[in-house]
Scaffold this motif. Structure first.
Motif, mmCIF file in Angstrom:
data_model
loop_
_atom_site.group_PDB
_atom_site.id
_atom_site.type_symbol
_atom_site.label_atom_id
_atom_site.label_comp_id
_atom_site.label_asym_id
_atom_site.label_seq_id
_atom_site.Cartn_x
_atom_site.Cartn_y
_atom_site.Cartn_z
ATOM 1 N N SER A 7 0.855 -1.181 0.000
ATOM 2 C CA SER A 7 0.000 0.000 0.000
ATOM 3 C C SER A 7 0.893 1.234 0.000
ATOM 4 N N GLY A 8 0.267 2.392 -0.260
ATOM 5 C CA GLY A 8 0.994 3.645 -0.173
ATOM 6 C C GLY A 8 1.368 4.269 -1.496
ATOM 7 N N GLY A 9 1.087 3.590 -2.592
ATOM 8 C CA GLY A 9 1.410 4.172 -3.890
ATOM 9 C C GLY A 9 0.500 5.347 -4.212
ATOM 10 N N GLY A 10 0.848 6.075 -5.271
ATOM 11 C CA GLY A 10 0.028 7.205 -5.666
ATOM 12 C C GLY A 10 0.706 8.048 -6.715
ATOM 13 N N LEU A 11 0.098 9.193 -6.979
ATOM 14 C CA LEU A 11 0.615 10.152 -7.953
ATOM 15 C C LEU A 11 1.249 11.323 -7.212
ATOM 16 N N VAL A 12 2.526 11.572 -7.486
ATOM 17 C CA VAL A 12 3.243 12.662 -6.843
ATOM 18 C C VAL A 12 4.033 13.429 -7.895
ATOM 19 N N LEU A 20 6.006 3.557 0.950
ATOM 20 C CA LEU A 20 5.271 2.332 0.655
ATOM 21 C C LEU A 20 5.332 1.402 1.868
ATOM 22 N N SER A 21 4.256 0.655 2.054
ATOM 23 C CA SER A 21 4.193 -0.326 3.130
ATOM 24 C C SER A 21 3.888 -1.696 2.543
ATOM 25 N N CYS A 22 4.399 -2.719 3.220
ATOM 26 C CA CYS A 22 4.113 -4.097 2.824
ATOM 27 C C CYS A 22 3.805 -4.873 4.093
ATOM 28 N N ALA A 23 2.543 -5.241 4.247
ATOM 29 C CA ALA A 23 2.110 -5.995 5.419
ATOM 30 C C ALA A 23 2.190 -7.484 5.118
ATOM 31 N N ALA A 24 2.836 -8.214 5.993
ATOM 32 C CA ALA A 24 3.009 -9.653 5.801
ATOM 33 C C ALA A 24 2.169 -10.435 6.796
ATOM 34 N N SER A 25 1.630 -11.543 6.356
ATOM 35 C CA SER A 25 0.867 -12.427 7.230
ATOM 36 C C SER A 25 1.136 -13.857 6.793
ATOM 37 N N GLY A 26 0.760 -14.785 7.664
ATOM 38 C CA GLY A 26 0.989 -16.197 7.348
ATOM 39 C C GLY A 26 2.078 -16.789 8.222
ATOM 40 N N ARG A 27 3.072 -17.410 7.619
ATOM 41 C CA ARG A 27 4.152 -18.028 8.371
ATOM 42 C C ARG A 27 4.977 -17.008 9.132
ATOM 43 N N THR A 28 5.773 -17.481 10.071
ATOM 44 C CA THR A 28 6.551 -16.609 10.943
ATOM 45 C C THR A 28 7.330 -15.585 10.125
ATOM 46 N N PHE A 29 6.933 -14.371 10.272
ATOM 47 C CA PHE A 29 7.514 -13.293 9.475
ATOM 48 C C PHE A 29 9.006 -13.143 9.731
ATOM 49 N N SER A 30 9.430 -13.436 10.952
ATOM 50 C CA SER A 30 10.820 -13.168 11.308
ATOM 51 C C SER A 30 11.795 -14.069 10.576
ATOM 52 N N MET A 31 11.300 -15.089 9.880
ATOM 53 C CA MET A 31 12.195 -15.982 9.157
ATOM 54 C C MET A 31 12.603 -15.440 7.804
ATOM 55 N N PHE A 68 16.247 6.335 -1.328
ATOM 56 C CA PHE A 68 15.286 5.377 -0.778
ATOM 57 C C PHE A 68 15.868 4.710 0.456
ATOM 58 N N THR A 69 14.986 4.367 1.399
ATOM 59 C CA THR A 69 15.394 3.658 2.605
ATOM 60 C C THR A 69 14.405 2.529 2.880
ATOM 61 N N ILE A 70 14.923 1.326 3.064
ATOM 62 C CA ILE A 70 14.088 0.179 3.427
ATOM 63 C C ILE A 70 14.215 -0.058 4.923
ATOM 64 N N SER A 71 13.095 -0.386 5.552
ATOM 65 C CA SER A 71 13.107 -0.641 6.994
ATOM 66 C C SER A 71 12.030 -1.657 7.339
ATOM 67 N N ILE A 72 12.160 -2.243 8.516
ATOM 68 C CA ILE A 72 11.207 -3.247 8.992
ATOM 69 C C ILE A 72 10.714 -2.873 10.377
ATOM 70 N N ASP A 73 9.417 -2.993 10.578
ATOM 71 C CA ASP A 73 8.815 -2.876 11.901
ATOM 72 C C ASP A 73 8.418 -4.287 12.320
ATOM 73 N N TYR A 80 8.826 -1.285 5.038
ATOM 74 C CA TYR A 80 8.560 0.015 4.432
ATOM 75 C C TYR A 80 9.624 0.354 3.389
ATOM 76 N N LEU A 81 9.234 1.186 2.464
ATOM 77 C CA LEU A 81 10.182 1.769 1.521
ATOM 78 C C LEU A 81 9.921 3.272 1.502
ATOM 79 N N GLN A 82 10.796 4.008 2.156
ATOM 80 C CA GLN A 82 10.703 5.464 2.153
ATOM 81 C C GLN A 82 11.410 5.984 0.915
ATOM 82 N N MET A 83 10.675 6.710 0.089
ATOM 83 C CA MET A 83 11.222 7.203 -1.174
ATOM 84 C C MET A 83 11.231 8.716 -1.153
#
Length: 125
Positions: A7-12, A20-31, A68-73, A80-83
């Motif tokens: 999510s987070g895309g758009g016209l700028v 940009l954000s990427c939400a993960a679900s399912g198997r253990t994310f930390s792997m 750009f900066t990639i980070s994880i919460d 996240y991808l900060q652009m």
């Protein structure tokens, strides 16, 4: 199995910022190692950035280094991808990717097993 939702895309405008954000679900994310790729019309999918879950490995494409900066919460299972300083040539569909182990060749889409559906980023010049 891992599900990824971007999510987070758009016209700028050129010079603007977007996160940009990427939400993960399912198997253990930390792997998983996490990455961002992009694909412009008529072009192949290209690597943007990657980050190991423990943040001990990090890579960027030369074209986005310093902007750009990639980070994880970890608590939110979100990457996240900060652009910043966006350029017209950054226009593309941006995809989130995941893989159980940090890929030997992070630049190749074939090294990544899980993908989101993509989010459009359009930068007007």
């Amino acid at each position: 199995q891992v599900q990824l939702v971007e999510s987070g895309g758009g016209l700028v405008q050129a010079g603007d910022s977007l996160r940009l954000s990427c939400a993960a679900s399912g198997r253990t994310f930390s792997m998983y190692a996490m990455g961002w790729f992009r694909q412009a019309p008529g072009k192949e999918r290209e690597f943007v950035a990657s980050l190991s879950w423990k943040s001990d490995y990090r890579n960027y494409a030369d074209s986005v280094k310093g902007r750009f900066t990639i980070s994880i919460d970890n608590a939110k299972n979100t990457v996240y991808l900060q652009m910043n300083s966006l350029k017209h040539e950054d226009t593309a569909i941006y995809y989130c990717a995941a893989e159980p182990f940090y890929p030997r060749n992070v630049y190749s889409p074939h090294e990544w097993g899980y993908w989101g559906q993509g989010t459009q980023v359009t930068v007007s010049s």
